[in-house]
Motif scaffolding. Structure first.
Motif, short mmCIF file in Angstrom:
data_model
loop_
_atom_site.label_atom_id
_atom_site.label_comp_id
_atom_site.label_asym_id
_atom_site.label_seq_id
_atom_site.Cartn_x
_atom_site.Cartn_y
_atom_site.Cartn_z
N UNK A 64 0.85 -1.19 0.00
CA UNK A 64 0.00 0.00 0.00
C UNK A 64 0.89 1.24 0.00
N UNK A 65 0.95 1.89 -1.12
CA UNK A 65 1.91 2.98 -1.29
C UNK A 65 1.23 4.32 -1.54
N UNK A 66 0.08 4.56 -0.94
CA UNK A 66 -0.58 5.85 -1.09
C UNK A 66 -1.35 5.93 -2.40
N UNK A 67 -1.95 7.09 -2.63
CA UNK A 67 -2.80 7.28 -3.80
C UNK A 67 -2.14 8.24 -4.77
N UNK A 68 -2.01 7.82 -6.03
CA UNK A 68 -1.30 8.65 -7.01
C UNK A 68 -1.96 10.01 -7.18
N UNK A 69 -3.29 10.01 -7.33
CA UNK A 69 -4.00 11.29 -7.56
C UNK A 69 -3.79 12.23 -6.39
N UNK A 70 -3.80 11.65 -5.20
CA UNK A 70 -3.61 12.45 -3.99
C UNK A 70 -2.23 13.11 -4.00
N UNK A 71 -1.20 12.32 -4.31
CA UNK A 71 0.16 12.88 -4.39
C UNK A 71 0.22 13.98 -5.43
N UNK A 72 -0.41 13.71 -6.59
CA UNK A 72 -0.35 14.67 -7.71
C UNK A 72 -1.01 15.99 -7.32
N UNK A 73 -2.23 15.89 -6.79
CA UNK A 73 -2.98 17.11 -6.46
C UNK A 73 -2.28 17.88 -5.34
N UNK A 74 -1.83 17.16 -4.31
CA UNK A 74 -1.18 17.86 -3.19
C UNK A 74 0.13 18.50 -3.61
N UNK A 75 0.86 17.88 -4.52
CA UNK A 75 2.09 18.51 -5.00
C UNK A 75 1.76 19.86 -5.64
N UNK A 76 0.63 19.91 -6.32
CA UNK A 76 0.24 21.17 -6.96
C UNK A 76 -0.25 22.17 -5.92
N UNK A 77 -1.24 21.76 -5.13
CA UNK A 77 -1.90 22.75 -4.26
C UNK A 77 -1.03 23.15 -3.07
N UNK A 78 -0.18 22.24 -2.59
CA UNK A 78 0.56 22.55 -1.36
C UNK A 78 1.99 23.01 -1.63
N UNK A 79 2.54 22.68 -2.80
CA UNK A 79 3.95 23.02 -3.03
C UNK A 79 4.10 23.95 -4.23
N UNK A 80 3.73 23.46 -5.42
CA UNK A 80 4.08 24.18 -6.64
C UNK A 80 3.30 25.48 -6.80
N UNK A 81 1.98 25.42 -6.59
CA UNK A 81 1.18 26.61 -6.82
C UNK A 81 1.51 27.74 -5.84
N UNK A 82 1.57 27.46 -4.52
CA UNK A 82 1.90 28.57 -3.61
C UNK A 82 3.27 29.19 -3.88
N UNK A 83 4.28 28.34 -4.14
CA UNK A 83 5.62 28.89 -4.39
C UNK A 83 5.64 29.70 -5.69
N UNK A 84 4.98 29.20 -6.74
CA UNK A 84 4.95 29.92 -8.01
C UNK A 84 4.25 31.25 -7.85
N UNK A 85 3.21 31.25 -7.04
CA UNK A 85 2.44 32.47 -6.81
C UNK A 85 3.36 33.57 -6.27
N UNK A 86 4.15 33.22 -5.27
CA UNK A 86 5.05 34.20 -4.66
C UNK A 86 6.06 34.70 -5.69
N UNK A 87 6.67 33.78 -6.44
CA UNK A 87 7.70 34.19 -7.41
C UNK A 87 7.08 35.04 -8.52
N UNK A 88 5.88 34.67 -8.98
CA UNK A 88 5.23 35.43 -10.05
C UNK A 88 4.99 36.87 -9.62
N UNK A 89 4.60 37.06 -8.36
CA UNK A 89 4.34 38.42 -7.89
C UNK A 89 5.64 39.23 -7.80
N UNK A 90 6.70 38.58 -7.33
CA UNK A 90 8.00 39.28 -7.29
C UNK A 90 8.39 39.72 -8.71
N UNK A 91 8.21 38.83 -9.68
CA UNK A 91 8.56 39.17 -11.06
C UNK A 91 7.70 40.31 -11.57
N UNK A 92 6.39 40.25 -11.28
CA UNK A 92 5.48 41.29 -11.78
C UNK A 92 5.90 42.65 -11.28
N UNK A 93 6.29 42.74 -10.01
CA UNK A 93 6.67 44.04 -9.46
C UNK A 93 8.04 44.49 -9.96
#
Lengths: 226, 571
Positions: free
Chosen positions: B164-193
């Motif tokens: 039992x090695x966890x759920x693929x969709x869960x890993x995929x979605x959490x990687x986006x919502x908890x790691x990639x999206x928040x970090x990208x959001x911060x960097x995008x705003x720094x770039x915009x300014x």
């Protein structure tokens, strides 16, 4: 009908039909497997793709665009004006070849800001060294007869990576002062002052090189005339 | 001390300083512990509900791979058709045409696999629709796929026997919502300014001070640039990537973007330590990677800061170092540093054109991609490293006469076969690809193709060979940077690198996941005096030796023909 029900039914049938039932059974399991796979993998994958598209490609860049409205340039890029007209983008280098202006760096893209490019010439390429670089040094010396060869910084005879480099190092501007002062018939100190006013030092005084924006210096030069 | 050097050192230290807490946070996310971003939970529940996914349904390693391959196939077809028909799709203010089938094949595979090799130029080869709804989308999900695959392997390294090695969709979605999206959001705003455009407006036309008409390409670039850096993607909004002054406006944004390249790959190594409670093992891995990284970075920075000896002959001064293909606002040290960070990870973005860098830098960049495990891509870098660990465990086991074990599991013939095949696949793809290209170039220089093979290269002799070697190394490492002088947008290069990219992505994910899945099912042998310890410096040296020996034996002959020969031709 679940596989178990199917199995029950086949049990109750006559032996003579057994072979045909077995083949039915096999095909049933096959199609049901495919259906199961569709249900466990394909449909969730498809739906997840659509939802993530809405979130990541729809909402996320729209929110950034919304925040971008409050930035300098309002998200459209920061422009530079002269006499009420936009004469360029602060960050996008422009071609300056006339003697009364600070020259920009050589550009492999001829400063076309919709098709930026580097030269991609290798460091040992003989054509590049003996035609491009040597040619640029000769041209520069012709237009700046007072300059000693050893004072020309490399950035003035090499093309930038983007083909749109908006900056020079302060040394790259200094070496052009005599020419500009002479052509414009103004004291060299005035040109020096423009360089000093436009020099941006390292970030927090600690990180990275110093630079001067060529377009801003040239606008300042033209504003002197008034 | 030189401010350019201080900038580079600061970037490295800041990155490590950020990676440790981020690693701790990522471990918490995947353990299901409380974090500050728990406000994302309702959004995740909504995503699962709408997609009909039960995130608590545990999968075994084969089910994980089925899920990954299914969704990848959907993504691939979606991208291919969008790219071909982009001329007719909305959000195309500059009226750019559709891509040719071979280019669309290459682009779709390239972004699907986190490679981002761009045989087109962002200003004219794609539309805002395909940039945002295909390419940027892939930058998120391909990185998330990498993290998900790594999490499967990490879960399998736990101390209990399980499938039992966890759920693929869960890993995929959490990687986006908890790691990639928040970090990208911060960097995008720094770039915009700092001046990177964010609006959807098309090209602008202005008349410059000297009277020349200039067309300026723009678009919602900041959002994409953030994730291209964070997700080790590297595919830029503009053709010249982060050398472009709108994509990377100043030294501050350069620092932010450069830290972003390498932040998550390192954080994931720490995350592994926190997740498994094996911090020493994580430190050993980080140590090996860092030694490898510095061995490449220091010579490259030195070479670029010293300038090009061939230009010094003309008697001009090179106070800023070798400036061909570099931007004044970054300088040569930060450009060399970027060149190494982008190739040790599988990022592939550039802030200077690698084709014009000194041979020492070119060799470092190519060797990084040939090893492809010093930090490596988001998630997949660790998977490559895992293969080397398995091999090192096996070899050291043989050397000391003990049964090879890793974390309480016996390594046997089946796992070794998979590991060896994966380790050999990479040299195979690079060397066969380069040989094929060289063979065609030498024997059929004037073949009647859209681009004649004789017109492929932008530089003669050794450097020309390097352009081809670099392209295949980049494809096989899923890196995506290039010696951009190579004329790559034609059938031969689009198709050959497309195939290499595809094989080099999926097999090296399948292999380690399979090994980990098989090992997790084996009996757990508690540590005893006879166990070969894997969290020691000795073992670190062993892994390092295995990596260097495999890479050196495979690639030194090829490197000798390219950058090494060029280096010695410099007077």
């Amino acid at each position: 009908m679940s596989p178990d029900n199917y199995r029950e039914k086949t049990k109750n049938n006559n032996d003579k039909n057994l072979t045909s039932h077995i083949s039915h059974l096999k095909s049933f399991f096959k199609t049901s497997q495919i259906k199961n796979k569709m249900k466990t993998y394909f449909l969730p994958a498809l739906k997840l793709t659509v939802i993530l598209l809405v979130l990541l490609s729809g909402l996320y860049p729209l929110v950034i665009a919304g925040i971008g409205k409050f930035t300098p340039g309002h998200g459209d890029g920061v422009t530079v004006e002269y006499k009420g007209h936009v004469v360029g983008y602060a960050n996008i280098g422009q071609k300056f070849t006339k003697d009364q202006y600070f020259w920009s760096r050589p550009s492999a893209a001829n400063y076309q800001a919709d098709a930026g490019a580097g030269s991609n010439k290798g460091p040992t390429n003989p054509d590049y060294l003996n035609k491009d670089v040597k040619g640029r040094i000769d041209t520069f010396l012709k237009h700046n007869p007072d300059v000693k060869r050893g004072d020309i910084p490399a950035e003035l005879v090499t093309a930038s990576g983007s083909g749109l480099d908006p900056d020079l190092s302060p040394a790259g501007a200094e070496v052009q002062v005599a020419r500009i002062a002479k052509v414009r018939n103004i004291p060299a100190a005035q040109v020096e002052k423009i360089i000093a006013d436009n020099t941006e030092g390292p970030v927090l005084g600690l990180f990275g090189p110093s630079k001067v924006n060529v377009l801003k210096m040239n606008v300042a030069l033209d504003e002197l005339k008034k | 001390m030189n401010t350019e050097l201080i900038g580079v050192i600061f970037m490295y230290l800041a990155m490590v300083g950020l990676a440790i807490p981020l690693g701790k946070y990522i471990a918490k996310v995947f353990k299901g512990e409380k974090t500050r971003l728990d406000f994302m939970a309702p959004l995740e529940r909504l995503i699962y509900k709408l997609s009909g996914i039960d995130p608590n349904r545990e999968m075994n390693w084969k089910q994980h791979l089925k899920a990954m391959l299914t969704i990848s196939v959907i993504w691939l077809f979606y991208a291919f058709f969008c790219l071909i028909f982009q001329g007719h799709l909305p959000l195309n203010p500059d009226h750019n045409p559709g891509q040719t089938p071979d280019l669309a094949f290459n682009t779709a595979l390239s972004f699907l696999t986190n490679t981002n090799m761009q045989d087109y130029s962002g200003e004219s080869g794609v539309t805002y629709y395909t940039q945002v709804f295909v390419l940027m989308f892939f930058q998120f999900v391909s990185a998330a796929t990498g993290i998900a695959a790594m999490m499967v392997v990490v879960k399998a390294m736990k101390d209990k026997v399980t499938d039992k090695l966890g759920n693929f969709w869960d890993f995929l979605v959490k990687s986006v919502t908890r790691v990639l999206l928040p970090l990208s959001f911060v960097v995008a705003i720094i770039l915009a300014f700092n001046g990177t455009p964010t609006s959807y407006k098309g090209k602008d036309t202005v008349i410059g001070l000297q009277g020349d008409t200039v067309h300026v390409s723009r678009g919602p670039a900041a959002a994409m640039i953030a994730i291209k850096q964070m997700g080790t993607n590297g595919g830029g909004w503009f053709g010249t990537n982060s050398a472009h002054p709108l994509e990377n406006p100043n030294y501050l944004t350069d620092m932010v973007e450069n830290i972003s390249i390498i932040l998550i790959p390192i954080a994931l190594v720490f995350a592994l330590g926190f997740y498994l409670n094996k911090r020493k093992l994580a430190l050993v891995i980080f140590g090996v990677m860092t030694v490898g990284f510095l061995l490449m970075a220091i010579p490259s920075i030195r070479a670029e800061m010293n300038g090009n000896p061939a230009i010094a002959q003309f008697g001009i001064s090179q106070p800023g170092g070798s400036m061909e293909a570099k931007e004044v606002r970054f300088g040569s040290a930060a450009s060399a540093y970027w060149g190494i960070t982008t190739t040790v990870t599988s990022n592939g973005s550039v802030n200077a054109m690698h084709d014009s860098m000194m041979p020492i830098s070119g060799m470092g960049q190519m060797f990084d991609m040939m090893i492809n495990a010093f930090y490596g891509g988001v998630g997949v870098g660790y998977l490559n490293f895992y293969v080397f660990i398995i091999i090192a465990v096996f070899i050291s086991g043989l050397m000391v006469g003990r049964t090879p074990e890793f974390l309480g599991r016996k390594i046997e013939a089946r796992e070794m076969k998979i590991a060896s095949l994966i380790a050999l696949l990479h040299p195979f793809l690079i060397l066969v690809g380069t040989s094929l290209a060289s063979w065609i170039l030498v024997n059929f220089p004037n073949a009647n193709w859209s681009v004649k093979p004789s017109a492929w290269l932008n530089n003669p002799t050794y450097h020309g060979f390097s352009e081809m070697l670099y392209q295949f190394a980049s494809a096989s490492a899923n890196n995506g940077s290039g010696y951009a002088g190579l004329t790559a947008n034609n059938i031969f290069w689009n198709v050959s690198t497309g195939v290499v990219i595809f094989l080099a992505r999926f097999l090296p994910i399948i292999g380690p996941v399979a090994i980990a899945g098989i090992l997790a099912n084996k009996k757990f042998i508690p540590e005893s005096a006879g166990t070969l310890k894997t969290d020691t410096t000795t073992f670190g040296v062993m892994v390092f030796a295995v990596i260097v020996i495999i890479a050196a034996l495979s690639f030194f002959p090829a490197l000798t023909l390219g950058p090494i020969a060029e280096h010695f031709s410099l007077k």
